[in-house]
Design a protein around this motif. Structure first.
Motif, PDB file in Angstrom:
ATOM      1  N   LYS A 122       0.837  -1.208   0.000  1.00  0.00           N
ATOM      2  CA  LYS A 122       0.000   0.000   0.000  1.00  0.00           C
ATOM      3  C   LYS A 122       0.869   1.254   0.000  1.00  0.00           C
ATOM      4  O   LYS A 122       0.598   2.207  -0.726  1.00  0.00           O
ATOM      5  CB  LYS A 122      -0.932  -0.008   1.204  1.00  0.00           C
ATOM      6  N   LYS A 123       1.924   1.242   0.808  1.00  0.00           N
ATOM      7  CA  LYS A 123       2.853   2.380   0.859  1.00  0.00           C
ATOM      8  C   LYS A 123       3.499   2.593  -0.512  1.00  0.00           C
ATOM      9  O   LYS A 123       3.611   3.731  -0.980  1.00  0.00           O
ATOM     10  CB  LYS A 123       3.923   2.116   1.928  1.00  0.00           C
ATOM     11  N   LEU A 124       3.897   1.501  -1.162  1.00  0.00           N
ATOM     12  CA  LEU A 124       4.476   1.610  -2.503  1.00  0.00           C
ATOM     13  C   LEU A 124       3.458   2.196  -3.484  1.00  0.00           C
ATOM     14  O   LEU A 124       3.803   3.065  -4.293  1.00  0.00           O
ATOM     15  CB  LEU A 124       4.974   0.255  -2.998  1.00  0.00           C
ATOM     16  N   GLU A 125       2.222   1.735  -3.413  1.00  0.00           N
ATOM     17  CA  GLU A 125       1.178   2.266  -4.291  1.00  0.00           C
ATOM     18  C   GLU A 125       0.986   3.765  -4.077  1.00  0.00           C
ATOM     19  O   GLU A 125       0.791   4.518  -5.030  1.00  0.00           O
ATOM     20  CB  GLU A 125      -0.155   1.546  -4.052  1.00  0.00           C
ATOM     21  N   ASN A 126       1.057   4.201  -2.814  1.00  0.00           N
ATOM     22  CA  ASN A 126       0.807   5.602  -2.479  1.00  0.00           C
ATOM     23  C   ASN A 126       2.015   6.510  -2.695  1.00  0.00           C
ATOM     24  O   ASN A 126       1.844   7.690  -3.000  1.00  0.00           O
ATOM     25  CB  ASN A 126       0.347   5.728  -1.026  1.00  0.00           C
ATOM     26  N   GLU A 127       3.218   6.000  -2.489  1.00  0.00           N
ATOM     27  CA  GLU A 127       4.414   6.845  -2.464  1.00  0.00           C
ATOM     28  C   GLU A 127       5.318   6.709  -3.690  1.00  0.00           C
ATOM     29  O   GLU A 127       6.015   7.657  -4.045  1.00  0.00           O
ATOM     30  CB  GLU A 127       5.261   6.513  -1.225  1.00  0.00           C
ATOM     31  N   TYR A 128       5.351   5.548  -4.301  1.00  0.00           N
ATOM     32  CA  TYR A 128       6.362   5.242  -5.316  1.00  0.00           C
ATOM     33  C   TYR A 128       6.404   6.248  -6.466  1.00  0.00           C
ATOM     34  O   TYR A 128       7.470   6.767  -6.807  1.00  0.00           O
ATOM     35  CB  TYR A 128       6.159   3.820  -5.870  1.00  0.00           C
ATOM     36  N   THR A 129       5.273   6.527  -7.072  1.00  0.00           N
ATOM     37  CA  THR A 129       5.254   7.393  -8.249  1.00  0.00           C
ATOM     38  C   THR A 129       5.772   8.790  -7.917  1.00  0.00           C
ATOM     39  O   THR A 129       6.595   9.346  -8.652  1.00  0.00           O
ATOM     40  CB  THR A 129       3.835   7.469  -8.858  1.00  0.00           C
ATOM     41  N   ASP A 130       5.312   9.369  -6.803  1.00  0.00           N
ATOM     42  CA  ASP A 130       5.780  10.706  -6.412  1.00  0.00           C
ATOM     43  C   ASP A 130       7.279  10.723  -6.147  1.00  0.00           C
ATOM     44  O   ASP A 130       7.977  11.661  -6.542  1.00  0.00           O
ATOM     45  CB  ASP A 130       5.047  11.201  -5.163  1.00  0.00           C
ATOM     46  N   ILE A 131       7.773   9.680  -5.481  1.00  0.00           N
ATOM     47  CA  ILE A 131       9.208   9.617  -5.181  1.00  0.00           C
ATOM     48  C   ILE A 131      10.011   9.430  -6.460  1.00  0.00           C
ATOM     49  O   ILE A 131      11.048  10.068  -6.650  1.00  0.00           O
ATOM     50  CB  ILE A 131       9.500   8.525  -4.133  1.00  0.00           C
ATOM     51  N   LEU A 132       9.530   8.593  -7.375  1.00  0.00           N
ATOM     52  CA  LEU A 132      10.228   8.391  -8.646  1.00  0.00           C
ATOM     53  C   LEU A 132      10.263   9.687  -9.460  1.00  0.00           C
ATOM     54  O   LEU A 132      11.298  10.047 -10.025  1.00  0.00           O
ATOM     55  CB  LEU A 132       9.588   7.262  -9.451  1.00  0.00           C
TER      56      LEU A 132
END
Length: 183
Positions: A122-132
């Protein structure tokens, strides 16, 4: 200071992977402390030194060794000199390494925070794109300079020095939902 630099260079020559692991761990821990002190504005008694030690551990065990090994692979297969070589290295770094490493970093942080696999997903779904996307705003230029002008044995140090601010951002992003307000 020159004595310190001489010892550092000697150790870096004798133990390149180990020294780069230590410096990556130290600079990741520093990034977490920057996040806690200046972004989250925590009082000294509220500082989370366990979290800082986790960042050190990630830098020491994952960040330093992975980046040093990756840069060695790039150097071996793409080369070490020239503008086109640097551009190819940046492209490989940002297309292959960065997206994968962000997943590894966020997953490792999640496990160290005690999250289960579903929480990490869930954290990856929420954070990954913004961090990338944030990664792509900073790292291509840093890496272009790094791969163009810095010798291989100092490239991890350059990246980890810039990463003090990056790691502050990552620390804040991955801990913002569990940050305690300062008193």
């Amino acid at each position: 200071m020159s004595g310190f630099l001489r010892i550092y260079k000697s150790l870096l020559t004798k133990y390149p992977l180990g020294m780069q692991a230590v410096q990556a761990g130290t600079l990741m821990a520093l990034g977490d402390q920057v996040a806690q002190n200046f972004v989250e504005k925590r009082n000294f008694k509220d500082l989370d030194f366990v979290r800082t030690s986790q960042f050190f551990g990630i830098g020491f065990c994952v960040g330093g060794p992975a980046t040093r090994t990756w840069y060695g692979i790039l150097d071996k297969f793409i080369g070490s000199k020239g503008g086109l070589v640097a551009v190819k290295k940046v492209a490989c770094d940002q297309i292959l390494f960065a997206p994968f490493f962000i997943v590894v970093l966020l997953s490792t942080l999640g496990f160290m925070q005690g999250n289960d696999i579903n929480s990490i997903k869930k954290k990856l779904e929420n954070e990954y794109t913004d961090i990338l996307i944030s990664n792509y705003k900073l790292w291509p230029l840093v890496q272009l300079i790094n791969f163009s002008f810095v010798p291989l044995h100092h490239q991890v140090l350059v990246v980890q020095s810039v990463a003090v601010l990056w790691n502050s951002y990552i620390s804040y992003r991955t801990n913002r939902d569990i940050v305690k307000p300062s008193s």
